[in-house]
Write a protein that holds these residues in place. Sequence first.
Motif, mmCIF file in Angstrom:
data_model
loop_
_atom_site.group_PDB
_atom_site.id
_atom_site.type_symbol
_atom_site.label_atom_id
_atom_site.label_comp_id
_atom_site.label_asym_id
_atom_site.label_seq_id
_atom_site.Cartn_x
_atom_site.Cartn_y
_atom_site.Cartn_z
ATOM 1 N N ASN A 117 -3.343 -4.059 -1.563
ATOM 2 C CA ASN A 117 -4.773 -4.309 -1.777
ATOM 3 C C ASN A 117 -5.502 -4.715 -0.493
ATOM 4 O OD1 ASN A 117 -6.828 -3.952 -3.682
ATOM 5 N ND2 ASN A 117 -6.994 -6.147 -4.029
ATOM 6 N N ARG A 157 -9.056 -0.061 -0.114
ATOM 7 C CA ARG A 157 -7.916 -0.865 -0.552
ATOM 8 C C ARG A 157 -7.265 -0.225 -1.771
ATOM 9 N NH1 ARG A 157 -11.022 -6.700 -0.570
ATOM 10 N NH2 ARG A 157 -11.120 -6.966 1.693
ATOM 11 N N HIS A 158 -5.947 -0.394 -1.874
ATOM 12 C CA HIS A 158 -5.206 0.126 -3.028
ATOM 13 C C HIS A 158 -4.168 -0.913 -3.436
ATOM 14 C CE1 HIS A 158 -6.951 4.141 -2.757
ATOM 15 N NE2 HIS A 158 -6.849 3.996 -1.448
ATOM 16 N N THR A 159 -4.179 -1.298 -4.692
ATOM 17 C CA THR A 159 -3.292 -2.365 -5.167
ATOM 18 C C THR A 159 -1.818 -1.972 -5.102
ATOM 19 O OG1 THR A 159 -3.515 -1.565 -7.435
ATOM 20 C CG2 THR A 159 -5.029 -3.308 -6.735
#
Length: 196
Positions: free
Chosen positions: A93, A181-183
Amino acid sequence: MIALGVHEIAGIAADDIRAFADQAGPGEDVLLVVHPDRAPASALAPLLRRDDKPGFVVTDMRDVDAFVPSGIELPDSPLYFVTGVDRGDHMSNWSPEEALPALTEAGRTPLALAEGIHWVLQQPAVLERNLCFMTIGSRLRKANGALDARTPAIWISNGTGRDGRERRNAPKVGWCWWGNRHTWLGFASTTGRESR
């Protein structure tokens, strides 16, 4: 690597790879990498396997081999070791823009895309659903000198959209935007590289 034919892609004798690997010593935690000039991402990605499904590069990244090491120095050797590899789960994230200075401050450098592919080739279990990683040590420089906003990543396909249902659960080489952002994506990094 030899069983997968990486040595043939790279034009390196299998015995030379074995001899180089022996330099690591027993129990040493290192990753053996073929320099991306000898084994590009486009040739390595199809060798990835998960649930007997081959890896692939996303259709909108046909220029995958133009993503070259940026801000990092690879050894001037056809084979080299990468030490202290970490998937960077604690940075899930974060955007690449946020992660790069944090890695630098911690004395680490991001993995190049080919290094990340080698990691998954040699240790397939490192690629887990919802715990995959970016390889922001590779970037594409555009004709005007600016960096492309795409940053490479390796994750597991959900079999949706252009991937196709038949690719569900297959290893996927794709990209994410520099500022997004990427979790489910960490930032793979290393403590060093050496050719011995």
